[in-house]
Design a protein around this motif. Structure first.
Motif: not given
Length: 122
Positions: A71-75
């Motif tokens: 998963s990723r959190d671009n923020a």
């Protein structure tokens, strides 16, 4: 230029869980697909998981499908690898990498982290 730093590795018993994180520098993180690879002693680097820049599509190696989640959190400029039901054969150095296109092949990745050791005891 993207710099990647992995964390979260360690020693865990078989059946346990770990969550790896990969923190990226640079304002262009959200434009890159991200991948996780691993390399065990005496073996070639192998694909584990990848995620598109938006996070809408993920890819997994058959050996980890159903156990690992990328998963990723671009923020936060961070990509994660949640690893559950770990097995001794998951023992390896885990690397995160950035690419313009999500791919299972390491040659398609432009930037790499330094790696984090995951050891699963039986």
């Amino acid at each position: 230029q993207v710099q990647l730093v992995e964390s979260g590795g360690g020693l865990v018993q078989a059946g346990g869980s770990l969550r790896l994180s990969c923190a990226a520098s640079g304002r262009t993180f959200s434009s890159y697909a991200m991948g996780w690879f691993r390399q065990a002693p005496g073996k070639e680097r192998e694909f584990v998981a990848a995620i598109t820049w938006s996070g809408s599509t993920t890819y997994y190696a058959d050996s980890v499908k159903g156990r690992f989640t990328i998963s990723r959190d671009n923020a936060k400029n961070t990509v994660y690898l949640q690893m559950n039901s770990l097995k001794p054969e998951d023992t390896a150095v885990y690397y995160c990498a950035a690419s313009r296109v999500a791919s299972t092949h390491p040659l398609h990745y432009d930037y790499w982290g330094q790696g984090t050791q995951v050891t699963v005891s039986s």
